[in-house]
Design a protein around this motif. Structure first.
Motif, PDB file in Angstrom:
ATOM      1  N   ILE A  45       0.829  -1.199   0.000  1.00  0.00           N
ATOM      2  CA  ILE A  45       0.000   0.000   0.000  1.00  0.00           C
ATOM      3  C   ILE A  45       0.867   1.254   0.000  1.00  0.00           C
ATOM      4  O   ILE A  45       2.059   1.200   0.316  1.00  0.00           O
ATOM      5  CB  ILE A  45      -0.941   0.046   1.226  1.00  0.00           C
ATOM      6  CG1 ILE A  45      -0.150  -0.119   2.527  1.00  0.00           C
ATOM      7  CG2 ILE A  45      -2.033  -1.001   1.112  1.00  0.00           C
ATOM      8  CD1 ILE A  45      -0.997  -0.028   3.790  1.00  0.00           C
ATOM      9  N   THR A  57      -8.480   3.303  -5.940  1.00  0.00           N
ATOM     10  CA  THR A  57      -9.133   2.593  -4.843  1.00  0.00           C
ATOM     11  C   THR A  57      -8.859   3.310  -3.540  1.00  0.00           C
ATOM     12  O   THR A  57      -7.747   3.292  -3.047  1.00  0.00           O
ATOM     13  CB  THR A  57      -8.621   1.151  -4.749  1.00  0.00           C
ATOM     14  OG1 THR A  57      -8.823   0.506  -6.007  1.00  0.00           O
ATOM     15  CG2 THR A  57      -9.358   0.383  -3.671  1.00  0.00           C
ATOM     16  N   GLY A  58      -9.871   3.968  -2.982  1.00  0.00           N
ATOM     17  CA  GLY A  58      -9.698   4.705  -1.742  1.00  0.00           C
ATOM     18  C   GLY A  58     -10.661   4.233  -0.689  1.00  0.00           C
ATOM     19  O   GLY A  58     -11.120   3.111  -0.678  1.00  0.00           O
ATOM     20  N   ASP A  76      -2.507   1.275  -7.758  1.00  0.00           N
ATOM     21  CA  ASP A  76      -3.938   1.508  -7.982  1.00  0.00           C
ATOM     22  C   ASP A  76      -4.318   2.849  -7.368  1.00  0.00           C
ATOM     23  O   ASP A  76      -4.559   2.956  -6.178  1.00  0.00           O
ATOM     24  CB  ASP A  76      -4.767   0.386  -7.344  1.00  0.00           C
ATOM     25  CG  ASP A  76      -6.267   0.538  -7.628  1.00  0.00           C
ATOM     26  OD1 ASP A  76      -6.655   1.560  -8.212  1.00  0.00           O
ATOM     27  OD2 ASP A  76      -7.027  -0.365  -7.256  1.00  0.00           O
ATOM     28  N   SER A 116      -5.204  -6.943   4.018  1.00  0.00           N
ATOM     29  CA  SER A 116      -4.248  -6.596   2.971  1.00  0.00           C
ATOM     30  C   SER A 116      -4.821  -6.961   1.603  1.00  0.00           C
ATOM     31  O   SER A 116      -5.658  -7.848   1.476  1.00  0.00           O
ATOM     32  CB  SER A 116      -2.930  -7.350   3.193  1.00  0.00           C
ATOM     33  OG  SER A 116      -2.052  -7.176   2.099  1.00  0.00           O
ATOM     34  N   THR A 117      -4.337  -6.276   0.576  1.00  0.00           N
ATOM     35  CA  THR A 117      -4.762  -6.586  -0.788  1.00  0.00           C
ATOM     36  C   THR A 117      -3.773  -7.507  -1.492  1.00  0.00           C
ATOM     37  O   THR A 117      -3.944  -7.799  -2.671  1.00  0.00           O
ATOM     38  CB  THR A 117      -4.894  -5.290  -1.607  1.00  0.00           C
ATOM     39  OG1 THR A 117      -3.611  -4.631  -1.666  1.00  0.00           O
ATOM     40  CG2 THR A 117      -5.899  -4.345  -0.980  1.00  0.00           C
ATOM     41  N   ALA A 131      -8.343   1.424   1.241  1.00  0.00           N
ATOM     42  CA  ALA A 131      -7.809   0.794   0.025  1.00  0.00           C
ATOM     43  C   ALA A 131      -8.807  -0.199  -0.570  1.00  0.00           C
ATOM     44  O   ALA A 131      -8.432  -1.258  -1.064  1.00  0.00           O
ATOM     45  CB  ALA A 131      -6.478   0.100   0.317  1.00  0.00           C
ATOM     46  N   ILE A 167      -4.998   6.132   1.457  1.00  0.00           N
ATOM     47  CA  ILE A 167      -4.260   4.868   1.388  1.00  0.00           C
ATOM     48  C   ILE A 167      -4.727   4.089   0.153  1.00  0.00           C
ATOM     49  O   ILE A 167      -5.919   3.936  -0.085  1.00  0.00           O
ATOM     50  CB  ILE A 167      -4.474   4.027   2.660  1.00  0.00           C
ATOM     51  CG1 ILE A 167      -3.892   4.760   3.874  1.00  0.00           C
ATOM     52  CG2 ILE A 167      -3.828   2.648   2.513  1.00  0.00           C
ATOM     53  CD1 ILE A 167      -4.183   4.073   5.202  1.00  0.00           C
ATOM     54  N   ARG A 168      -3.783   3.604  -0.644  1.00  0.00           N
ATOM     55  CA  ARG A 168      -4.093   2.898  -1.889  1.00  0.00           C
ATOM     56  C   ARG A 168      -3.241   1.632  -2.016  1.00  0.00           C
ATOM     57  O   ARG A 168      -2.127   1.575  -1.509  1.00  0.00           O
ATOM     58  CB  ARG A 168      -3.780   3.778  -3.115  1.00  0.00           C
ATOM     59  CG  ARG A 168      -4.524   5.095  -3.182  1.00  0.00           C
ATOM     60  CD  ARG A 168      -5.953   4.878  -3.665  1.00  0.00           C
ATOM     61  NE  ARG A 168      -6.610   6.128  -3.984  1.00  0.00           N
ATOM     62  CZ  ARG A 168      -7.253   6.884  -3.107  1.00  0.00           C
ATOM     63  NH1 ARG A 168      -7.309   6.509  -1.851  1.00  0.00           N
ATOM     64  NH2 ARG A 168      -7.834   8.010  -3.478  1.00  0.00           N
ATOM     65  N   PRO A 169      -3.769   0.614  -2.721  1.00  0.00           N
ATOM     66  CA  PRO A 169      -2.876  -0.487  -3.114  1.00  0.00           C
ATOM     67  C   PRO A 169      -1.808   0.066  -4.040  1.00  0.00           C
ATOM     68  O   PRO A 169      -2.076   0.974  -4.835  1.00  0.00           O
ATOM     69  CB  PRO A 169      -3.819  -1.452  -3.853  1.00  0.00           C
ATOM     70  CG  PRO A 169      -5.197  -1.080  -3.405  1.00  0.00           C
ATOM     71  CD  PRO A 169      -5.151   0.401  -3.166  1.00  0.00           C
TER      72      PRO A 169
END
Length: 314
Positions: free
Chosen positions: A136, A302-303, A299, A261-262, A233, A294-296
């Motif tokens: 992230i 994605t928020g 990406d 987590s992503t 995220a 925070i984003r992956p």
């Protein structure tokens, strides 16, 4: 992009290193080689070790210049890893992780585990800082900077500048944000994990530091001022915020936030916010700004944020 397999600082036990197999933490641990630290720096943020319920101390510590030089030399010598060629025939590279990894055979003993490390913002976007292990990025609001001379590897950012702690004469910071993988905890509910962690987060930040000093004279009282679901995220998480009052100084606000987590095994990620209260502390609105940003990695769309409903959180 996640780091390659290797030994990293254990987020659940920072005095050890743990084997990262490229996708998830294993149970192999070992004692790290000693690293020298300088004088204490930072209002204790105590990132939780292997997961909520444990912490690694309060104020950030200033890393000795020799340790910084060693990391720089290691980075220069190591260079980049050539991972092969993509479909177009051009080589693909990956920057080695910030934390030094072992070059020997696969782990056979029972040593410690790695913690997410903050990297300097890239030249392409100096307003971001990466948590490579958790996949992230964090935005850097005005008044915040990437961590420098801070002992904890999982500190993502600090407020700019330091001040003398009101009680023990050490050096404190008005704000810290910490990101760490939750391991060694069978619980998976973001709500349960956040509630388990908040007391440790407050103690690490405003009660005692790693060597037993009380930079703020200890915690006098606390109260829960906010909690609830939060989208981070693109994932459903949960946060708990306390207002902490200390024997000396204005005290502060501490928040524990957990979300899946992503990447990898989707282990929970714990983010701690430590904001001094009073006119010198960062605005509480920065907690929301950072969370929403925070984003992956890779990406930008994605928020999230408090109140962004994307499903159940427990």
């Amino acid at each position: 992009m996640t780091p390659p397999p290797g030994w990293y600082r254990d987020p659940s036990a920072p005095h050890q290193e743990r084997w990262w197999d490229g996708t998830a933490w294993t149970e192999h641990r070992r004692a790290p080689e000693p690293v020298g630290y300088g004088p204490a720096v930072g209002p204790a943020v105590g990132a939780p070790g292997p997961g909520p319920g444990t912490g690694t101390g309060g104020r950030g510590k200033a890393v000795a210049l020799t340790a910084a030089a060693a990391v720089l030399v290691a980075a220069i010598v190591t260079g980049v890893f050539v991972l092969g060629e993509d479909d177009g025939g051009s080589p693909r590279t990956r920057t080695p992780p910030v934390i030094e990894t072992a070059t020997g055979p696969a782990p056979v003993s029972d040593p410690p585990s790695p913690s997410p490390t903050a990297s300097e913002p890239s030249a392409d976007d100096p307003s971001l800082v990466e948590d490579q292990l958790n996949g992230i990025t964090f935005p850097l609001p005005d008044g915040w900077v990437p961590p420098k001379y801070v002992a904890e590897d999982d500190v993502m950012m600090t407020t700019d500048g330091t001040y003398d702690c009101p009680a023990d004469g050490g050096v404190c910071r008005h704000g810290l944000v910490v990101s760490r993988t939750v391991t060694a905890n069978a619980e998976s509910s973001p709500k349960a994990l956040a509630r388990q962690d908040i007391e440790d987060a407050a103690d690490d930040a405003y009660d005692r530091d790693l060597v037993g000093n009380k930079p703020f004279g200890g915690i006098v009282s606390h109260e829960e001022v906010a909690s609830g679901p939060v989208a981070v995220a693109g994932r459903a998480g949960y946060y708990v915020r306390w207002r902490v009052r200390t024997a000396e100084g204005p005290g502060g606000h501490v928040q524990s936030m957990v979300f899946p987590s992503t990447v990898g095994t989707e282990s929970p990620i714990l983010v701690r916010y430590v904001f001094d209260a009073g006119e010198d502390g960062p605005p509480l609105a920065d907690m929301g700004r950072i969370t929403k940003g925070i984003r992956p990695i890779g990406d930008a769309d994605t928020g999230g944020g408090v109140g962004s409903g994307i499903g159940p959180t427990d």
